[in-house]
Design a protein around this motif. Structure first.
Motif, short mmCIF file in Angstrom:
data_model
loop_
_atom_site.label_atom_id
_atom_site.label_comp_id
_atom_site.label_asym_id
_atom_site.label_seq_id
_atom_site.Cartn_x
_atom_site.Cartn_y
_atom_site.Cartn_z
N ASN A 186 46.13 0.66 58.54
CA ASN A 186 45.56 -0.42 59.35
C ASN A 186 44.32 -1.02 58.70
O ASN A 186 44.13 -2.24 58.72
CB ASN A 186 45.23 0.07 60.77
CG ASN A 186 46.48 0.28 61.59
OD1 ASN A 186 47.52 -0.31 61.33
ND2 ASN A 186 46.38 1.13 62.60
N PRO A 240 54.91 7.51 58.16
CA PRO A 240 53.58 8.15 58.25
C PRO A 240 53.63 9.68 58.27
O PRO A 240 52.77 10.33 57.67
CB PRO A 240 53.02 7.60 59.56
CG PRO A 240 53.71 6.28 59.73
CD PRO A 240 55.09 6.48 59.18
N TYR A 272 47.83 6.26 59.61
CA TYR A 272 47.79 5.02 60.39
C TYR A 272 46.46 4.29 60.20
O TYR A 272 46.44 3.07 60.01
CB TYR A 272 48.01 5.28 61.89
CG TYR A 272 49.44 5.58 62.25
CD1 TYR A 272 50.45 4.64 62.03
CD2 TYR A 272 49.79 6.80 62.82
CE1 TYR A 272 51.76 4.91 62.38
CE2 TYR A 272 51.10 7.07 63.17
CZ TYR A 272 52.09 6.13 62.95
OH TYR A 272 53.38 6.39 63.30
#
Length: 189
Positions: free
Chosen positions: A179, A160, A175
């Motif tokens: 997600n 990331p 993130y």
């Protein structure tokens, strides 16, 4: 005593130079900066680092109160955390410091005004969007990042932090996008 500067802008296309110049001119030995919304403390890693680094007698400087936060409670919590570490907070414009009792009162009032201003801006924005939708001219906000590219890089094993540097966003945005993609695929299965 160390003077530590914190600079923040809300989006990656905004410029930090003016804040950084002012903080350097004030003699800040250390300056941390980030490009992330001040609406909450989530994802504001540089701010967390600054607070963690503060020692008794240190001074945290920001150019304006809204650089510290947009929510009065958030700002007061940040000031409280700094004071728990024995440090002071100073806002340059208007010049206010927590070294005295009066500074606390002024910071509280300024925080409340900033929060009210933010609510008014959001309300005007919402009204403008509704008018544009009614006229059929609203297209929505533009996507700043290629979400599929971020997911592809992540699936190829790139971390990331590296993706954030490549794309020009925060780690937290990476993130969130990853997600969201995983949740979308789970629902589709």
């Amino acid at each position: 005593m160390t003077r530590i500067g914190y600079a923040r802008v809300s989006t990656i296309d905004q410029d930090l130079d003016q804040q950084l110049s002012k903080l350097k001119a004030e003699g800040c030995a250390i300056i941390r900066s980030e490009k992330i919304s001040g609406g909450s403390r989530e994802g504001r890693d540089e701010l967390a680092t600054v607070i963690e680094f503060l020692r008794p007698g240190d001074e945290l400087l920001v150019t304006r109160l809204d650089r510290l936060g947009r929510d009065t409670r958030d700002v007061l919590n940040i000031v409280h955390e700094c004071e728990q570490r024995g440090a002071f907070v100073t806002v340059l414009d208007p010049h206010v410091t927590t070294r005295g009792d009066m500074g606390h009162m002024v910071l509280t009032v300024l925080g409340m005004v900033a929060q009210m201003e933010r609510r008014f801006i959001k309300e005007r924005q919402r009204e403008g969007i509704e008018r544009a939708k009614a006229k059929g001219v609203y297209r929505g906000g533009r996507q700043r990042f290629d979400r599929s590219e971020i997911c592809r890089l992540y699936q190829n094993g790139i971390g990331p932090a590296a993706i954030a540097r490549l794309v020009g966003c925060s780690r937290m945005q990476v993130y969130r996008i990853v997600n969201e993609q995983e949740v979308h695929h789970t629902k589709m299965a």
